[in-house]
Each structure stands twice: as structure tokens, then as C-alpha cells.
Design an enzyme around this catalytic site. Structure first.
Site, short mmCIF file in Angstrom:
data_model
loop_
_atom_site.label_atom_id
_atom_site.label_comp_id
_atom_site.label_asym_id
_atom_site.label_seq_id
_atom_site.Cartn_x
_atom_site.Cartn_y
_atom_site.Cartn_z
N PRO A 86 -47.71 46.71 -50.50
CA PRO A 86 -47.42 47.96 -51.61
C PRO A 86 -46.33 48.85 -51.32
O PRO A 86 -46.15 49.33 -50.23
CB PRO A 86 -48.88 48.58 -51.58
CG PRO A 86 -49.80 47.72 -51.19
CD PRO A 86 -49.10 46.59 -50.14
N CYS A 87 -45.43 49.37 -52.40
CA CYS A 87 -44.24 49.93 -51.93
C CYS A 87 -44.50 51.56 -51.84
O CYS A 87 -43.46 52.17 -51.77
CB CYS A 87 -43.30 49.36 -53.00
SG CYS A 87 -43.58 49.66 -54.69
N GLN A 88 -45.75 52.01 -52.78
CA GLN A 88 -45.69 53.18 -53.03
C GLN A 88 -45.57 54.12 -51.75
O GLN A 88 -45.23 55.35 -51.84
CB GLN A 88 -47.30 53.57 -53.63
CG GLN A 88 -47.46 52.96 -54.96
CD GLN A 88 -47.97 51.54 -55.00
OE1 GLN A 88 -47.79 50.86 -53.83
NE2 GLN A 88 -48.34 50.94 -56.34
#
Length: 336
Positions: A86-88
């Protein structure tokens, strides 16, 4: 060959090398896996979002398990591991809590590499991981190098690989041989190449910007010194597609300016094509879930070209091992 013909023909699951198993962690709707399946690999995906895993299972040859991964998860044996943690936690659009964010998937990815011991692995993430969170990237790479891998990484823009969109992503490949990223391509694919047959149409489910939204966008563009309206321009590649500017009614949302002056929100099919998904690829879930899957995906055409480079490295390593083993046998026989 037109862009649409190219993706519809090229990006189809191909089982010619299905003895090579690829694990796709944090698989989403399968954009990354689709590229690898088109290159001939067999995939097994893992994705916690039900709508996304349903999309994967609807369209790909491999199976996707709807599970939330943890450190210590028991994986099947595989030759290659890929994934997009996940890049968040690292995105410039987010709070950027990084390692303190519960969504950080890198400990899980590193643990999978340590457990499965693939010949090659690859992960992708936002380019900001190289900048605001560079210390954490260095820590990640150090842990992976300590597992016995050479590391090659680069920030690739999908527009340089036939995708009609400016989309920069950090791509990291771990290998035990040599690896080279695919060369940039000269031809730039523009919005009209991808959605020229759709962008001036108004299907029944079209959603148009209201007068107040137009006024709000005008204020936003003036305040941000935006000289060129941020509508889609047929003679240019699209801006980066994200969950936020696809699913949300924001000032930055992607939209088409019609010939009568109205502005229309993108259709799912338009957004999918700008990400290089073929028309036969069907998304599951409600409107927002579909846009989120598209915005989160790795462009399959970019994935396909990376997969071909990984396949070359993989087989070069196998050839070297066979050659080395043969040389050892000759040495042994010569000493008898």
C-alpha cells in the site's frame, strides 16, 4: 496497430510458461498480474479487498485469495514474488505517516521473500518513497540485500512504455543475476488514441459537472496558477489517475470537456483504457469500488514490459546454473 487493438490483443493470459509461479502480494484488481500472465507466467494473488479480488478472479487465469496478509503467512512455493505494498503511507497526497502507518506492507513483503526465497522479486510504489521517505527505502533495500539479492531500482514513467498517462512509479527488482529495465519507447500515446471513440459521447449513465463545480474548479485552477485547464486533452497523455481524482468529486477530478462546453466525469471504460486495461477486462463492485480499483492499479501494459525483462533475467539465471552444473560435471569426470 492502434493502441486499443494492441492492448486487447497483447494483454491476455498466456499459459505458455505456466510452470513458473508468481505470487502477487497486495494484488488489487490484478493489473500487475495481468501483465505477468500476458508474458506467460502463472499467478497466485492475495488481496484483502473483496471487490478487487473478485475482479482478479473474474478476468485472470490465476486465483486470488481474498485475505489480509500478515508477517508469518504461509505461502506456497514460488519462483517470483511481485507486489505493490500500500502506497498511502508514502504518498504526497496522504498524511505520510510512513513506517508508523498501520497500512505499511513492507514488513510483510520482506517476510514473504525471506520465507519463499524466490529467484527474483519485484515491488512497485510511489516515487515519493525515494525522497521524503528515502531513509526507509534504504532500510527496506538493506534488508532485502541481506537475504542475498542484488537490487536494481528506477523510477519509471508509464508514458514511456505505451501507456497514455503520465504515471511515475518506483520499481525495485531483486535478482541473483543481471537485470535491466526495458528501454524507453519513442512513441507517446495520447488520450485520443485511447478513448477518442468515447470521450465526446454522452451515455445514459453520464455524470456532468454542475455550475457550482465548474466555478469551484475555476477558483482552484486560478489559485494554483494553472495555465492550462486540467481537463483531458486529446493530443496529450492524461495526468496520473488516482482513486481520489477518479472516485471523488474534487477540484482535481478527471473530466472530459464536450464540444457543447459541458464537462463530463470519466466513464469506467475510459479510465480503464487510460490505465491500459483491455476492453474485455470487467470490474466488480459498485461505482466507487470500480474507480478505486482502476486508480490503484499498475498499468498492465507497463507490467507486461517489466515482466518480459524479468523473464529474460530469470532464464539467463537458469541457463547459467545449468552451464555451471555441466562445467562441474566435466571437471569431476576429468579428475577420474
Amino acid at each position: 496497430m492502434s493502441f486499443l487493438s494492441n492492448i486487447n490483443k497483447t494483454l491476455k493470459p498466456n499459459n505458455s510458461y505456466n510452470e513458473i509461479i508468481v505470487l502477487d502480494l497486495f494484488a488489487g484488481c490484478g493489473g500487475l498480474s495481468l501483465g505477468f500472465e500476458a508474458a506467460g507466467f502463472k499467478t497466485i494473488g492475495y488481496e484483502m479487498n473483496k471487490a478487487a479480488s473478485d475482479t482478479y478472479n473474474k478476468n485472470l487465469s490465476g486465483i486470488c485469495y481474498n485475505e489480509k496478509l500478515t508477517v508469518g503467512y504461509k505461502y506456497p512455493q514460488a519462483d517470483i514474488i511481485i507486489g505493490g505494498p500500500p502506497c498511502q503511507p508514502f504518498s504526497v497526497r496522504g498524511i505520510q505517516k510512513g513506517i508508523k502507518d498501520a497500512r505499511d506492507g513492507f514488513p510483510i513483503f520482506i517476510d514473504a521473500v525471506k520465507t519463499v526465497k524466490p529467484r527474483i522479486f519485484m515491488f512497485e510504489n510511489v516515487r515519493n518513497l525515494m525522497y521524503s521517505h528515502s531513509w526507509y527505502l534504504e532500510l527496506i533495500l538493506r534488508n532485502l540485500k541481506n537475504l542475498g539479492y542484488n537490487i536494481t531500482f528506477e523510477c519509471l514513467n508509464a508514458v514511456n512504455y505505451g501507456v497514455p498517462q503520465n504515471r511515475e512509479r518506483l520499481i525495485v527488482v531483486g535478482h541473483k543475476n543481471n537485470f535491466s529495465f526495458p528501454p524507453k519507447e519513442r512513441k507517446v500515446v495520447c488520450v485520443e488514441d485511447a478513448i477518442g471513440d468515447l470521450m465526446y459521447t454522452t451515455p445514459k449513465d453520464s455524470k456532468f459537472l454542475t455550475k457550482s463545480q465548474d466555478e469551484y474548479i475555476a477558483k482552484y485552477e486560478k489559485a494554483s496558477c494553472c495555465k492550462i485547464p486540467r481537463d483531458l486533452h486529446p493530443d496529450r497523455p492524461a495526468r496520473t489517475l488516482t482513486c481520489r481524482n477518479l472516485a471523488g468529486a474534487t477540484s482535481d477530478m478527471h473530466r472530459v470537456r464536450l464540444k457543447d462546453g459541458r464537462r463530463r466525469r470519466l466513464l469506467h471504460k475510459e479510465a480503464a483504457r487510460l490505465q491500459s486495461f483491455p476492453d474485455w477486462f470487467e470490474f466488480c463492485g459498485n461505482e466507487t469500488e470500480k474507480f478505486n480499483q482502476i486508480g490503484n492499479a499498475v498499468p498492465p501494459l507497463l507490467s507486461y514490459k517489466i515482466a518480459l525483462a524479468i523473464k529474460e533475467s530469470y532464464y539467463n539465471l537458469c541457463t547459467q546454473k545449468i552451464s555451471h552444473s555441466y562445467s562441474e560435471q566435466l571437471t569431476f569426470l576429468g579428475g577420474m
